[in-house]
Enzyme design. Structure first.
Site, PDB file in Angstrom:
ATOM      1  N   SER A 214     -21.370   9.854  18.313  1.00 47.21           N
ATOM      2  CA  SER A 214     -20.688  11.091  17.510  1.00 47.21           C
ATOM      3  C   SER A 214     -20.978  12.500  18.030  1.00 47.21           C
ATOM      4  O   SER A 214     -22.069  12.738  18.554  1.00 47.21           O
ATOM      5  CB  SER A 214     -21.442  10.989  16.229  1.00 47.21           C
ATOM      6  OG  SER A 214     -21.003  12.010  15.484  1.00 47.21           O
ATOM      7  N   LEU A 215     -19.896  13.416  17.876  1.00 48.86           N
ATOM      8  CA  LEU A 215     -20.163  14.474  18.387  1.00 48.86           C
ATOM      9  C   LEU A 215     -20.377  15.549  17.332  1.00 48.86           C
ATOM     10  O   LEU A 215     -20.548  16.805  17.577  1.00 48.86           O
ATOM     11  CB  LEU A 215     -18.784  15.219  19.357  1.00 48.86           C
ATOM     12  CG  LEU A 215     -18.380  14.253  20.455  1.00 48.86           C
ATOM     13  CD1 LEU A 215     -16.972  14.859  21.020  1.00 48.86           C
ATOM     14  CD2 LEU A 215     -19.369  14.186  21.379  1.00 48.86           C
TER      15      LEU A 215
ATOM     16  N   LYS B 158     -18.122   5.007   4.128  1.00 52.07           N
ATOM     17  CA  LYS B 158     -17.434   6.015   3.207  1.00 52.07           C
ATOM     18  C   LYS B 158     -17.160   5.427   1.743  1.00 52.07           C
ATOM     19  O   LYS B 158     -17.156   6.320   0.968  1.00 52.07           O
ATOM     20  CB  LYS B 158     -16.369   6.445   3.800  1.00 52.07           C
ATOM     21  CG  LYS B 158     -16.591   7.489   5.096  1.00 52.07           C
ATOM     22  CD  LYS B 158     -15.209   7.813   5.549  1.00 52.07           C
ATOM     23  CE  LYS B 158     -15.416   8.676   6.817  1.00 52.07           C
ATOM     24  NZ  LYS B 158     -14.236   9.163   7.376  1.00 52.07           N
TER      25      LYS B 158
ATOM     26  N   GLY C  61      -6.221   2.325   6.040  1.00 61.73           N
ATOM     27  CA  GLY C  61      -7.484   2.684   5.776  1.00 61.73           C
ATOM     28  C   GLY C  61      -7.886   3.972   5.215  1.00 61.73           C
ATOM     29  O   GLY C  61      -6.981   4.452   4.631  1.00 61.73           O
ATOM     30  N   GLY C  62      -9.170   4.190   5.092  1.00 62.67           N
ATOM     31  CA  GLY C  62      -9.653   5.490   4.543  1.00 62.67           C
ATOM     32  C   GLY C  62      -8.887   6.735   5.053  1.00 62.67           C
ATOM     33  O   GLY C  62      -8.496   7.589   4.084  1.00 62.67           O
TER      34      GLY C  62
ATOM     35  N   ASN D 282       1.873  -0.404   8.299  1.00 61.67           N
ATOM     36  CA  ASN D 282       0.362  -0.985   8.695  1.00 61.67           C
ATOM     37  C   ASN D 282       0.523  -2.508   9.347  1.00 61.67           C
ATOM     38  O   ASN D 282       1.643  -2.967   9.282  1.00 61.67           O
ATOM     39  CB  ASN D 282      -0.230  -1.095   7.738  1.00 61.67           C
ATOM     40  CG  ASN D 282      -1.990  -1.258   7.851  1.00 61.67           C
ATOM     41  OD1 ASN D 282      -2.442  -0.819   8.787  1.00 61.67           O
ATOM     42  ND2 ASN D 282      -2.702  -2.245   7.243  1.00 61.67           N
ATOM     43  N   ARG D 283      -0.456  -2.656  10.330  1.00 62.77           N
ATOM     44  CA  ARG D 283      -0.274  -4.011  10.857  1.00 62.77           C
ATOM     45  C   ARG D 283      -0.624  -5.255   9.813  1.00 62.77           C
ATOM     46  O   ARG D 283       0.326  -6.112   9.861  1.00 62.77           O
ATOM     47  CB  ARG D 283      -1.781  -4.262  11.814  1.00 62.77           C
ATOM     48  CG  ARG D 283      -1.954  -5.436  12.523  1.00 62.77           C
ATOM     49  CD  ARG D 283      -3.108  -5.385  13.295  1.00 62.77           C
ATOM     50  NE  ARG D 283      -4.371  -4.983  12.684  1.00 62.77           N
ATOM     51  CZ  ARG D 283      -5.433  -5.038  13.140  1.00 62.77           C
ATOM     52  NH1 ARG D 283      -5.715  -5.310  14.599  1.00 62.77           N
ATOM     53  NH2 ARG D 283      -6.627  -4.701  12.472  1.00 62.77           N
TER      54      ARG D 283
ATOM     55  N   LYS E 236      -2.752  -5.156   3.207  1.00 63.07           N
ATOM     56  CA  LYS E 236      -3.387  -3.886   3.002  1.00 63.07           C
ATOM     57  C   LYS E 236      -2.441  -2.450   2.915  1.00 63.07           C
ATOM     58  O   LYS E 236      -2.712  -1.866   1.943  1.00 63.07           O
ATOM     59  CB  LYS E 236      -4.423  -3.832   4.216  1.00 63.07           C
ATOM     60  CG  LYS E 236      -5.661  -3.373   3.919  1.00 63.07           C
ATOM     61  CD  LYS E 236      -6.609  -3.375   5.069  1.00 63.07           C
ATOM     62  CE  LYS E 236      -7.496  -2.238   5.233  1.00 63.07           C
ATOM     63  NZ  LYS E 236      -8.097  -2.217   6.525  1.00 63.07           N
TER      64      LYS E 236
ATOM     65  N   TYR F 282      -9.815  11.909  18.309  1.00 58.52           N
ATOM     66  CA  TYR F 282      -9.899  13.071  19.286  1.00 58.52           C
ATOM     67  C   TYR F 282     -10.686  12.499  20.507  1.00 58.52           C
ATOM     68  O   TYR F 282     -10.859  13.637  21.625  1.00 58.52           O
ATOM     69  CB  TYR F 282     -10.814  14.170  18.716  1.00 58.52           C
ATOM     70  CG  TYR F 282     -12.232  13.606  18.326  1.00 58.52           C
ATOM     71  CD1 TYR F 282     -12.285  13.060  16.787  1.00 58.52           C
ATOM     72  CD2 TYR F 282     -13.223  13.764  18.907  1.00 58.52           C
ATOM     73  CE1 TYR F 282     -13.530  12.489  16.484  1.00 58.52           C
ATOM     74  CE2 TYR F 282     -14.437  13.234  18.802  1.00 58.52           C
ATOM     75  CZ  TYR F 282     -14.544  12.902  17.182  1.00 58.52           C
ATOM     76  OH  TYR F 282     -15.770  12.219  16.944  1.00 58.52           O
TER      77      TYR F 282
HETATM   78  P1  NAP Z   1     -10.465   2.091   8.538  1.00 59.22           P
HETATM   79  O1  NAP Z   1     -10.536   2.220   7.194  1.00 59.22           O
HETATM   80  O2  NAP Z   1     -11.166   1.002   9.214  1.00 59.22           O
HETATM   81  O3  NAP Z   1      -8.865   1.749   8.983  1.00 59.22           O
HETATM   82  C1  NAP Z   1      -8.484   1.616  10.141  1.00 59.22           C
HETATM   83  C2  NAP Z   1      -6.914   1.193  10.211  1.00 59.22           C
HETATM   84  O4  NAP Z   1      -6.461   0.860  11.396  1.00 59.22           O
HETATM   85  C3  NAP Z   1      -6.511  -0.044   9.501  1.00 59.22           C
HETATM   86  O5  NAP Z   1      -5.459   0.181   8.738  1.00 59.22           O
HETATM   87  C4  NAP Z   1      -6.276  -1.106  10.708  1.00 59.22           C
HETATM   88  O6  NAP Z   1      -5.268  -1.898  10.107  1.00 59.22           O
HETATM   89  C5  NAP Z   1      -5.787  -0.139  11.509  1.00 59.22           C
HETATM   90  N1  NAP Z   1      -6.017  -0.859  13.039  1.00 59.22           N
HETATM   91  C6  NAP Z   1      -7.350  -0.892  13.479  1.00 59.22           C
HETATM   92  N2  NAP Z   1      -6.982  -1.591  14.584  1.00 59.22           N
HETATM   93  C7  NAP Z   1      -5.616  -1.761  14.813  1.00 59.22           C
HETATM   94  C8  NAP Z   1      -4.964  -2.523  15.728  1.00 59.22           C
HETATM   95  N3  NAP Z   1      -5.440  -2.814  16.865  1.00 59.22           N
HETATM   96  N4  NAP Z   1      -3.761  -2.308  15.654  1.00 59.22           N
HETATM   97  C9  NAP Z   1      -3.028  -1.861  14.488  1.00 59.22           C
HETATM   98  N5  NAP Z   1      -3.691  -1.318  13.591  1.00 59.22           N
HETATM   99  C10 NAP Z   1      -5.240  -1.306  13.726  1.00 59.22           C
HETATM  100  O7  NAP Z   1     -10.779   3.219   9.525  1.00 59.22           O
HETATM  101  P2  NAP Z   1     -10.654   4.613   9.159  1.00 59.22           P
HETATM  102  O8  NAP Z   1     -11.895   5.182   8.441  1.00 59.22           O
HETATM  103  O9  NAP Z   1      -9.484   5.217   8.703  1.00 59.22           O
HETATM  104  O10 NAP Z   1     -10.776   5.331  10.698  1.00 59.22           O
HETATM  105  C11 NAP Z   1      -9.633   5.285  11.383  1.00 59.22           C
HETATM  106  C12 NAP Z   1      -9.642   6.352  12.511  1.00 59.22           C
HETATM  107  O11 NAP Z   1      -9.732   7.583  12.252  1.00 59.22           O
HETATM  108  C13 NAP Z   1     -10.826   6.036  13.480  1.00 59.22           C
HETATM  109  O12 NAP Z   1     -10.864   5.966  14.805  1.00 59.22           O
HETATM  110  C14 NAP Z   1     -11.690   7.213  13.256  1.00 59.22           C
HETATM  111  O13 NAP Z   1     -12.586   7.743  14.189  1.00 59.22           O
HETATM  112  C15 NAP Z   1     -10.549   8.201  13.047  1.00 59.22           C
HETATM  113  N6  NAP Z   1     -11.005   9.472  12.127  1.00 59.22           N
HETATM  114  C16 NAP Z   1     -10.999  10.760  12.839  1.00 59.22           C
HETATM  115  C17 NAP Z   1     -11.264  11.896  12.079  1.00 59.22           C
HETATM  116  C18 NAP Z   1     -11.328  13.266  12.573  1.00 59.22           C
HETATM  117  O14 NAP Z   1     -11.978  14.180  12.389  1.00 59.22           O
HETATM  118  N7  NAP Z   1     -10.465  13.451  13.819  1.00 59.22           N
HETATM  119  C19 NAP Z   1     -11.939  11.733  10.764  1.00 59.22           C
HETATM  120  C20 NAP Z   1     -11.914  10.462  10.275  1.00 59.22           C
HETATM  121  C21 NAP Z   1     -11.727   9.372  11.088  1.00 59.22           C
HETATM  122  P3  NAP Z   1      -5.376  -3.353   9.513  1.00 59.22           P
HETATM  123  O15 NAP Z   1      -5.319  -3.031   7.964  1.00 59.22           O
HETATM  124  O16 NAP Z   1      -4.352  -4.290   9.939  1.00 59.22           O
HETATM  125  O17 NAP Z   1      -6.693  -3.790   9.587  1.00 59.22           O
END
Ligand code: NAP
Length: 523
Positions: free
Chosen positions: A270-271, A319, A380-381, A401-402, A406, A465
């Site tokens: 984490s950064l 979360k 997701g979240g 979504n995949r 969901k 990022y």
């Molecule tokens: P999450 O709740 O686990 O949801 C992940 C989503 O990604 C799910 O819908 C999942 O699809 C999909 N997914 C995962 N692997 C996949 C693949 N290989 N092919 C297609 N779809 C795929 O995670 P989250 O908390 O939303 O976080 C998601 C991303 O946002 C992370 O990379 C996180 O680091 C980033 N993020 C960035 C910030 C920022 O400040 N820039 C803030 C928060 C989060 P399924 O439903 O099919 O499993």
């Protein structure tokens, strides 16, 4: 329950100390290694004659095992070797002490020998198997392993005491208590040292069997020990009988950190610490932010309350699960169904979501939201947070979504269309936002959608990022789209957290600069 250790220099002083301590203690620990010329028979009788209900622990550490508390504790052991020590503990069993304390390091043979003598004498004396680390606090997994090793001997109590090198070490021993409480035997666990006082104060409230405290500062048997009166103040405070903040109580000897933490698993990459600490410094706030890899989010919430940590960021995978442990959750976070920020208001934990603000501030800088259409890839979240903000600002999200199930659940909740990922190419919208982790370092050559899908989009945003320019963004740029990076979202969601914690506007430009510098270095 309070245990007062007796550490007097002479047997005569120890007898006086026993007399005074029995009025306040549930347990008396006779530190036979520290009491000069200690007469175990006389000391045990003194406890029994004073207050029959007070239990007796007999402990005898070798020189290298006795904790050092600066000038407060003499590290002069009355026993030289294991043989002398075992003989003394055997005497304690013969004299009917309630507990004897034996270190795990003394080995199977010694522990079994003492156990069998206890059994022969009718089982009146119980065994405490202990582990002390005078240098550091090992990782939680290591402490769990040590706990299991101690528990194999089926003692009445396992005692695991480490040295806090950082304030964060307290969370490790507190988490160990939550882990150990799921099985027998009883557990005593906390950190020693100036930075460990917090776990000493909180451990009893998490189920640590007893707490060590002294009558006065001079009687410390280990560094960081509180007095009985300080422990009483903690108890009143935690039980709501004391309205004054905990800080003045702790200031009797130690200072209370007012820090910020990141709770997640994993958190190593984490950064956030880099960004938040740079911001806090620039804001002139002498507090810091550190990352914790957490196993038990409920236990971590107790830690936040007890340690008066001002605020926390919450990340994957907590979360959603963290919500059940909070006292209040603001409406945005409730609607989104996830909390990424906690504010600690004098022990009341309030949950917020700043991810959606991070997405919105990034989008709004580039475009208007009202009446625009947004394809959100992922369910997701983060997808939920982005969709929530878009709807709130008058835009129209479409979920892709995949996993169909969901995606459909989210689209029903938001009352918006859903498309399977395989059909992403046939949708037209103003902006596409990737909220999946596809394309994140080290999978830099991956993108959630085919490059040609991006033709026709005016804007493409990635929440990832690292790397700075994902394959998705590189493909989008080639297709003539305006690209929005996850760095801006990251900075804005973090800045909103700092606003909630401090009430001040954080230096967003600086925060972005330190992140860009680090990411450029990573490459
Ligand atoms: P999450 O709740 O686990 O949801 C992940 C989503 O990604 C799910 O819908 C999942 O699809 C999909 N997914 C995962 N692997 C996949 C693949 N290989 N092919 C297609 N779809 C795929 O995670 P989250 O908390 O939303 O976080 C998601 C991303 O946002 C992370 O990379 C996180 O680091 C980033 N993020 C960035 C910030 C920022 O400040 N820039 C803030 C928060 C989060 P399924 O439903 O099919 O499993």
């Amino acid at each position: 329950m309070i245990c007062i250790p007796i550490t007097s220099r002479t047997n005569k002083e120890a007898l006086h100390a026993v007399e005074r301590s029995c009025r306040f203690a549930d347990f008396i620990e006779l530190r036979m290694d520290l009491i000069g010329e200690g007469n175990l028979d006389q000391l045990i009788s003194a406890v029994r004659n004073n207050y029959g209900l007070v239990k007796i622990i007999v402990t005898c550490r070798k020189k290298e095992e006795a904790a050092r508390a600066g000038s407060a504790v003499r590290v002069k052991s009355a026993v030289q070797n294991t043989r002398e020590k075992i003989a003394l503990l055997q005497e304690a069993i013969e004299l009917g002490a309630d507990f004897i304390d034996i270190e795990l390091a003394e080995g199977q043979k010694a522990i079994k020998e003492l156990k069998s003598l206890c059994a022969k004498r009718g089982g009146k004396t119980k065994i405490i198997v202990s582990y002390h680390n005078l240098k550091e606090t090992p990782a939680l997994n290591r402490l769990k392993e040590i706990f299991r090793q101690c528990a194999k001997f089926k003692p009445a109590i396992v005692k695991i005491v480490t040295t806090a090198k950082t304030v964060e070490d307290n969370l490790i021993t507190l988490n160990l208590i939550s882990y150990a409480r799921k099985s027998s035997p009883e557990i005593i666990s906390f950190c020693m040292g100036d930075k460990g006082g917090i776990s000493r104060a909180i451990a009893p409230f998490l189920g640590s069997y007893l707490s060590f405290a002294t009558l006065g500062k001079e009687g410390q048997s280990a560094p960081g020990q509180y007095t009985v009166s300080e422990m009483d103040q903690f108890r009143d405070w935690f039980n709501g009988r004391r309205k004054t903040p905990l800080a003045p109580v702790l200031s009797l000897g130690r200072s209370l950190p007012k820090n910020y933490v990141l709770l997640g698993n994993p958190v190593g990459q984490s950064l956030s610490p880099l960004m938040h600490n740079a911001a806090l410094q620039k804001m002139g706030i002498e507090e810091n932010y550190s990352a914790f890899c957490v196993q038990d989010i409920g236990g971590a919430m107790d830690g936040l309350r007890g340690m008066n940590i001002r605020g926390a960021s919450v990340t994957i995978p907590f979360k959603v699960p963290v919500m059940q442990y909070l006292d209040d959750i603001d409406d945005d976070a409730l609607e989104i169904g996830a909390v990424n920020t906690i504010v600690n208001n004098n022990g009341r934990l309030n949950g917020y979501n700043t991810d959606w603000l991070g997405v919105m501030l990034t989008l709004k800088k580039a475009m208007t939201i009202r009446n625009k259409t947004f394809v959100i890839v992922g369910a997701g979240g983060t997808a939920q947070a982005a969709a929530y903000g878009i709807i709130k600002e008058g835009g129209f999200p479409l979920i892709v979504n995949r996993t169909m199930e969901k995606g459909k659940i989210l689209s029903r909740k938001l009352n918006c269309p859903f498309y399977p990922l395989s059909e992403a190419g046939r949708i037209k919208a103003d902006c596409l936002i990737n909220t999946t982790s596809v394309g994140m370092n080290p999978q830099r050559d991956k993108s959630p959608v085919a490059a040609e899908t991006l033709a026709g989009y005016k804007y493409v945003m990635d929440v990832i990022y690292n790397p700075l320019k994902t394959k998705l963004l590189a493909d989008a740029e080639k297709q003539g789209c305006k690209i929005l990076s996850g760095v801006d979202m990251f900075v804005h969601q973090g800045a909103q957290q700092l606003r909630l914690w401090t009430g001040k506007e954080p230096p967003r430009t600086l925060m972005k600069k330190v992140i860009l510098e680090r990411l450029t270095k990573i490459g």
